[in-house]
Structure formats: structure tokens, C-alpha cells
Design an enzyme around this catalytic site. Structure first.
Site, PDB file in Angstrom:
ATOM      1  N   GLY A 193      -3.254  -2.751   7.894  1.00 26.05           N
ATOM      2  CA  GLY A 193      -2.705  -1.844   8.911  1.00 26.05           C
ATOM      3  C   GLY A 193      -3.809  -1.092   9.629  1.00 26.05           C
ATOM      4  O   GLY A 193      -4.769  -0.657   9.002  1.00 26.05           O
ATOM      5  N   ARG A 220      -3.034  -9.583   9.047  1.00 30.22           N
ATOM      6  CA  ARG A 220      -2.926  -9.920   7.619  1.00 30.22           C
ATOM      7  C   ARG A 220      -3.040 -11.433   7.540  1.00 30.22           C
ATOM      8  O   ARG A 220      -2.624 -12.137   8.454  1.00 30.22           O
ATOM      9  CB  ARG A 220      -1.614  -9.373   7.066  1.00 30.22           C
ATOM     10  CG  ARG A 220      -1.591  -7.826   7.128  1.00 30.22           C
ATOM     11  CD  ARG A 220      -0.423  -7.213   6.393  1.00 30.22           C
ATOM     12  NE  ARG A 220      -0.584  -5.757   6.290  1.00 30.22           N
ATOM     13  CZ  ARG A 220       0.027  -4.869   7.072  1.00 30.22           C
ATOM     14  NH1 ARG A 220       0.832  -5.258   8.037  1.00 30.22           N
ATOM     15  NH2 ARG A 220      -0.176  -3.568   6.889  1.00 30.22           N
ATOM     16  N   ASP A 239      -6.799  -1.476   0.090  1.00 30.35           N
ATOM     17  CA  ASP A 239      -7.060  -2.153  -1.189  1.00 30.35           C
ATOM     18  C   ASP A 239      -6.991  -3.674  -1.083  1.00 30.35           C
ATOM     19  O   ASP A 239      -7.811  -4.375  -1.683  1.00 30.35           O
ATOM     20  CB  ASP A 239      -6.052  -1.680  -2.249  1.00 30.35           C
ATOM     21  CG  ASP A 239      -6.477  -0.360  -2.876  1.00 30.35           C
ATOM     22  OD1 ASP A 239      -7.664   0.017  -2.745  1.00 30.35           O
ATOM     23  OD2 ASP A 239      -5.615   0.297  -3.501  1.00 30.35           O
ATOM     24  N   THR A 273      -7.007   3.537   6.173  1.00 29.97           N
ATOM     25  CA  THR A 273      -5.544   3.454   6.061  1.00 29.97           C
ATOM     26  C   THR A 273      -4.956   4.840   6.223  1.00 29.97           C
ATOM     27  O   THR A 273      -5.506   5.807   5.682  1.00 29.97           O
ATOM     28  CB  THR A 273      -5.093   2.855   4.714  1.00 29.97           C
ATOM     29  OG1 THR A 273      -3.687   3.120   4.556  1.00 29.97           O
ATOM     30  CG2 THR A 273      -5.823   3.415   3.512  1.00 29.97           C
ATOM     31  N   ASP A 333      -2.437   5.842   4.824  1.00 32.05           N
ATOM     32  CA  ASP A 333      -1.663   6.177   3.615  1.00 32.05           C
ATOM     33  C   ASP A 333      -2.409   7.038   2.595  1.00 32.05           C
ATOM     34  O   ASP A 333      -1.776   7.558   1.675  1.00 32.05           O
ATOM     35  CB  ASP A 333      -1.218   4.896   2.901  1.00 32.05           C
ATOM     36  CG  ASP A 333      -0.124   4.163   3.665  1.00 32.05           C
ATOM     37  OD1 ASP A 333       0.430   4.768   4.600  1.00 32.05           O
ATOM     38  OD2 ASP A 333       0.152   3.001   3.339  1.00 32.05           O
ATOM     39  N   ASP A 366      -4.098   6.079   0.163  1.00 31.43           N
ATOM     40  CA  ASP A 366      -3.706   5.553  -1.151  1.00 31.43           C
ATOM     41  C   ASP A 366      -4.811   4.722  -1.815  1.00 31.43           C
ATOM     42  O   ASP A 366      -4.530   3.789  -2.566  1.00 31.43           O
ATOM     43  CB  ASP A 366      -2.425   4.719  -1.016  1.00 31.43           C
ATOM     44  CG  ASP A 366      -2.611   3.522  -0.107  1.00 31.43           C
ATOM     45  OD1 ASP A 366      -3.615   3.473   0.631  1.00 31.43           O
ATOM     46  OD2 ASP A 366      -1.751   2.624  -0.122  1.00 31.43           O
ATOM     47  N   ARG A 423       4.857   3.317   2.171  1.00 33.08           N
ATOM     48  CA  ARG A 423       5.793   2.460   1.426  1.00 33.08           C
ATOM     49  C   ARG A 423       5.678   2.734  -0.071  1.00 33.08           C
ATOM     50  O   ARG A 423       6.656   2.845  -0.763  1.00 33.08           O
ATOM     51  CB  ARG A 423       5.483   0.992   1.736  1.00 33.08           C
ATOM     52  CG  ARG A 423       6.669   0.084   1.544  1.00 33.08           C
ATOM     53  CD  ARG A 423       6.389  -1.301   2.077  1.00 33.08           C
ATOM     54  NE  ARG A 423       6.354  -1.340   3.532  1.00 33.08           N
ATOM     55  CZ  ARG A 423       5.763  -2.311   4.226  1.00 33.08           C
ATOM     56  NH1 ARG A 423       5.162  -3.297   3.617  1.00 33.08           N
ATOM     57  NH2 ARG A 423       5.774  -2.288   5.545  1.00 33.08           N
TER      58      ARG A 423
HETATM   59  P1  ADP Z   1      -4.652  -3.341   3.147  1.00 33.48           P
HETATM   60  O1  ADP Z   1      -6.041  -3.848   3.254  1.00 33.48           O
HETATM   61  O2  ADP Z   1      -4.376  -2.268   4.129  1.00 33.48           O
HETATM   62  O3  ADP Z   1      -4.274  -3.007   1.728  1.00 33.48           O
HETATM   63  P2  ADP Z   1      -3.125  -5.801   2.914  1.00 33.48           P
HETATM   64  O4  ADP Z   1      -2.721  -5.576   1.504  1.00 33.48           O
HETATM   65  O5  ADP Z   1      -2.107  -6.338   3.863  1.00 33.48           O
HETATM   66  O6  ADP Z   1      -3.682  -4.497   3.631  1.00 33.48           O
HETATM   67  O7  ADP Z   1      -4.386  -6.779   2.868  1.00 33.48           O
HETATM   68  C1  ADP Z   1      -5.050  -7.170   4.058  1.00 33.48           C
HETATM   69  C2  ADP Z   1      -5.546  -8.565   3.896  1.00 33.48           C
HETATM   70  O8  ADP Z   1      -6.512  -8.616   2.835  1.00 33.48           O
HETATM   71  C3  ADP Z   1      -4.511  -9.603   3.521  1.00 33.48           C
HETATM   72  O9  ADP Z   1      -3.753 -10.054   4.615  1.00 33.48           O
HETATM   73  C4  ADP Z   1      -5.385 -10.702   2.950  1.00 33.48           C
HETATM   74  O10 ADP Z   1      -5.965 -11.459   3.978  1.00 33.48           O
HETATM   75  C5  ADP Z   1      -6.477  -9.903   2.250  1.00 33.48           C
HETATM   76  N1  ADP Z   1      -6.148  -9.810   0.824  1.00 33.48           N
HETATM   77  C6  ADP Z   1      -5.154  -9.106   0.248  1.00 33.48           C
HETATM   78  N2  ADP Z   1      -5.114  -9.317  -1.074  1.00 33.48           N
HETATM   79  C7  ADP Z   1      -6.110 -10.183  -1.354  1.00 33.48           C
HETATM   80  C8  ADP Z   1      -6.586 -10.811  -2.545  1.00 33.48           C
HETATM   81  N3  ADP Z   1      -6.018 -10.595  -3.733  1.00 33.48           N
HETATM   82  N4  ADP Z   1      -7.646 -11.652  -2.439  1.00 33.48           N
HETATM   83  C9  ADP Z   1      -8.227 -11.895  -1.265  1.00 33.48           C
HETATM   84  N5  ADP Z   1      -7.812 -11.333  -0.096  1.00 33.48           N
HETATM   85  C10 ADP Z   1      -6.778 -10.496  -0.136  1.00 33.48           C
HETATM   86  O1  F6P Z   2      -0.567   0.842   5.260  1.00 33.78           O
HETATM   87  C1  F6P Z   2      -0.222   1.566   6.380  1.00 33.78           C
HETATM   88  C2  F6P Z   2       1.243   1.395   6.698  1.00 33.78           C
HETATM   89  O2  F6P Z   2       1.501   2.059   7.910  1.00 33.78           O
HETATM   90  C3  F6P Z   2       2.211   1.881   5.618  1.00 33.78           C
HETATM   91  O3  F6P Z   2       2.410   3.268   5.626  1.00 33.78           O
HETATM   92  C4  F6P Z   2       3.441   1.114   5.969  1.00 33.78           C
HETATM   93  O4  F6P Z   2       4.277   0.963   4.848  1.00 33.78           O
HETATM   94  C5  F6P Z   2       2.909  -0.199   6.435  1.00 33.78           C
HETATM   95  O5  F6P Z   2       1.573   0.025   6.853  1.00 33.78           O
HETATM   96  C6  F6P Z   2       3.694  -0.792   7.560  1.00 33.78           C
HETATM   97  O6  F6P Z   2       3.134  -2.014   7.889  1.00 33.78           O
HETATM   98  P1  F6P Z   2       3.552  -2.874   9.159  1.00 33.78           P
HETATM   99  O7  F6P Z   2       2.528  -2.593  10.198  1.00 33.78           O
HETATM  100  O8  F6P Z   2       3.485  -4.271   8.684  1.00 33.78           O
HETATM  101  O9  F6P Z   2       4.908  -2.444   9.604  1.00 33.78           O
END
Ligand code: ADP
Ligand code: F6P
Length: 324
Positions: free
Chosen positions: A16, A77, A108, A130, A132, A134, A176
Site C-alpha cells: 500500500g 502487489r 512487512d 505504511t 498502519d 504496524d 485491517r
Molecule cells: P506490505 O509490504 O505493505 O506488507 P503486502 O503484504 O501486500 O504489503 O506485500 C507486498 C508485496 O511483497 C507482495 O505483493 C509480494 O510481492 C511481496 N511479498 C509479500 N510476502 C512475501 C513473502 N513471504 N516472500 C516474498 N515476497 C513477499
Molecule cells: O496497509 C495499508 C492499508 O491502507 C490498510 O490500512 C488497509 O487495510 C489496506 O492497506 C487496504 O489495501 P487496498 O489498497 O488493497 O485496499
């Protein structure tokens, strides 16, 4: 083993978006150049890496961006990158483009990917981006400050109309799995109820009772901040209105919280974190996560950082309930 010589670094934003990401990108680019490095921008996070959407960046690529929300590199993503094949392909593409080091700005999930790239020989540094808040190892994440200020302004406006109509208002804020935005807005807006995914026990009858008592005491409005992780604000409003007889409206603030010009704090902290990430790469570091802890900008091993756990600060939650 001798440290790998770093000549060119890449930067990407992933997951995000968050206001202040541009300030971080700008600082990465300009700090790296100041250290004599070349910089490549990778568009659309890991998806763009796998699609080889890679552009050269120079000082002027990031001119006029510090005040802009969103991310000039776009974000995405990418499922493919979660696979071992995707990660190997990503590391090979970095090598093909001469990218020795990479700054990953995200959350994360993005850092799990960054850790995988580091294990495959690409020096990688994460920067927490982020709204969040978090990420366990850091007390600051890029975008949280802007997001809570945006939400706070919106909630103030809703409070005005809520008072005029003597209504109850449920305002759903983002988060979330994490209730930091809800908690901070709850305190900043003086909300009567703060519903956090980490704490809410689902006892709607208790809320109904408190609204009824507040009405008897002559309270003109009743503000409920509900985190996205609990959700269902519209149906909750219908049930509360039916049970209390108090007109109730739900507002879902949604993605407006992710946009807008970053606050001063987000610009400054994101700039410092971006610069620190580029400096770490210039020094040959890898698999590190930039963080803000106990008043200092520091860095952690990515895997150790991902093992850390974060919860709502109990005293903040208790104070919020006591004073609101
Ligand atoms: P955030 O980085 O904000 O936590 P996401 O959880 O959507 O957002 O993760 C962003 C991207 O990081 C994912 O779309 C994926 O490409 C990569 N990613 C997430 N989890 C993993 C993982 N376990 N191993 C490798 N890449 C990952
Ligand atoms: O991680 C940031 C965030 O805005 C969260 O607060 C929310 O749950 C999520 O992303 C929403 O993601 P999307 O852009 O896929 O609607």
C-alpha cells in the site's frame, strides 16, 4: 569474505502506498548520488522488477516530489514474487541491470521479499512505509502521521454535523489488522468509543447501553471510531439506531487516508530514513531494516525485525477510555 563493491542501487515502493514515500525516494536518490553511486528506479514494486520496468534516475528525477502524496514509482502487489522462482528471477534481473543494492520501501510483506533478495546476493535495505504503523521494530512508519491528520480533520467535520443533528456517528478508519489509526483518532477527536481489531470484544449491547446513558445525560453527539478490521459500520449503524432510537450514520473514510500532501513529520522522517538506507548500502550493508526507536534512527536485521511482535500500547488505550 570481502564486501561486495556497490556501484548502482535500485529503489522501489511496494504494498500500500503512503504519503511521504516520495520524500524517501528523493532522499535515497540524492544520498546515493552524493556517495558516487548510480540509481535506478524500479516501477510498480516487485511486479515491475519482474517485468524489468527499470529507469535511470538522477537528482532532477526527484525534483518537485517532496510535497507530493502517492509514489512516483507507483506500487503494486505481486504474487509471483512470493514464489522462490519469482525471487530468483528478481535477483537475476537485478544482476542483469547491474543493480548491486536495493532499497525497498513498504511494509512487512515487502520486507519478506527484501530478505529473500538479500539471501540471493542482492544487498537489500528496507524502509518502513505504511499508514498502519504496524511494523514491530519501529515506532514510526512513513505515512502514519499524514493519515491520522487527514482522518482527524474529516472526523472533526463529521462531529459538527453529528452535533447539529444530535446523531450518533460511526466513522470507519483504515487498519485491517492494526488499530493505531483508530486509537490515535479516537484520542485526537475525543471519540466516545474506539473499536480496535486488537481489543474489540464484539459486545454491541454494551455500546447501545452507553449511548442510551449518554443521551440521558444530555450528550448531543456520540462518535464511534471503528477500525476497518472490525468493519461492517453500515450495518452496525442500523442496529444501533434500532436499539437506541438515536439516529445513526456511518462514514467509511477509506483510501482518502492514504493520499494527500505529507505532513512535515512524514517529509522529514521519510527523508532521514531514505538517506540512511542509501548510506547503509554505500557502506556495503545488506538485509537491514531502517527503524525509529527510542528517539533514534537505527537499523535491524530484517529477519530479527520480522520476528518482533507489536501490540496496541495498553496505557494509551486505557487513557483513551478514561478521558473520552
Ligand atoms: P506490505 O509490504 O505493505 O506488507 P503486502 O503484504 O501486500 O504489503 O506485500 C507486498 C508485496 O511483497 C507482495 O505483493 C509480494 O510481492 C511481496 N511479498 C509479500 N510476502 C512475501 C513473502 N513471504 N516472500 C516474498 N515476497 C513477499
Ligand atoms: O496497509 C495499508 C492499508 O491502507 C490498510 O490500512 C488497509 O487495510 C489496506 O492497506 C487496504 O489495501 P487496498 O489498497 O488493497 O485496499
Amino acid at each position: 569474505m570481502a564486501k561486495k563493491e556497490i556501484k548502482t542501487i535500485g529503489v522501489l515502493t511496494s504494498g500500500g502506498d503512503a504519503p511521504g514515500m516520495n520524500a524517501a525516494i528523493r532522499a535515497v536518490v540524492r544520498t546515493a548520488i552524493a556517495h558516487g553511486l548510480y540509481v535506478k528506479g524500479i516501477m510498480r514494486g516487485y511486479a515491475g522488477l519482474l517485468a524489468e520496468e527499470i529507469v535511470d534516475m538522477n537528482r532532477s528525477s526527484v525534483s518537485d516530489t517532496i510535497n507530493r502524496g502517492g509514489t512516483i514509482l507507483y506500487t503494486a502487489r505481486c504474487q509471483e514474487f512470493i514464489t522462490a522462482e519469482g525471487q530468483k528471477k528478481g535477483a537475476d534481473i537485478c544482476r542483469k541491470h547491474g543493480i548491486d543494492g536495493l532499497v525497498v520501501i513498504g511494509g512487512d510483506g515487502s520486507f519478506m521479499g527484501a530478505g529473500k533478495l538479500a539471501a540471493l546476493g542482492i544487498n537489500t535495505i528496507g524502509v518502513p512505509g505504511t499508514i498502519d504503523l504496524d511494523i514491530a521494530c519501529t515506532e514510526y512508519t512513513i505515512g502514519f502521521d499524514t493519515a491520522v491528520n487527514t482522518a482527524m480533520d474529516a472526523i472533526d467535520k463529521i462531529r459538527d454535523t453529528s452535533t447539529s443533528h444530535e446523531r450518533c456517528s460511526i466513522i470507519e478508519v483504515m487498519g485491517r489488522r492494526a488499530g493505531y489509526i483508530a486509537l490515535w483518532c479516537g484520542i485526537a477527536n475525543g471519540a466516545e468509543e474506539i473499536l480496535l481489531p486488537e481489543r474489540y470484544d464484539g459486545d454491541e449491547q454494551a455500546i447501545v447501553n452507553r449511548i442510551t446513558e449518554a443521551r440521558k445525560r444530555g450528550k448531543k453527539h456520540y462518535i464511534i471510531i471503528n477500525a476497518e478490521g472490525i468493519g461492517h459500520s453500515t450495518s452496525m449503524a442500523r442496529r444501533i439506531e434500532a436499539a437506541t432510537g438515536v439516529e445513526t450514520r456511518a462514514t467509511i473514510l477509506g483510501h482518502m487516508q492514504r493520499g494527500g500532501s505529507p505532513t512535515c513529520k512524514d517529509r522529514v522522517y521519510a527523508s532521514i530514513m531514505g538517506a540512511k538506507a542509501a548510506e547503509l548500502l554505500a557502506q556495503g550493508a545488506s538485509n537491514r531494516l531502517v527503524a525509529y526507536k527510542d528517539g533514534k534512527f537505527v537499523d535491524f536485521d530484517i529477519q530479527e525485525a520480522l520476528q518482533m511482535k507489536k501490540d496496541i500500547l495498553e496505557d494509551q488505550y486505557t487513557i483513551a477510555k478514561m478521558i473520552n
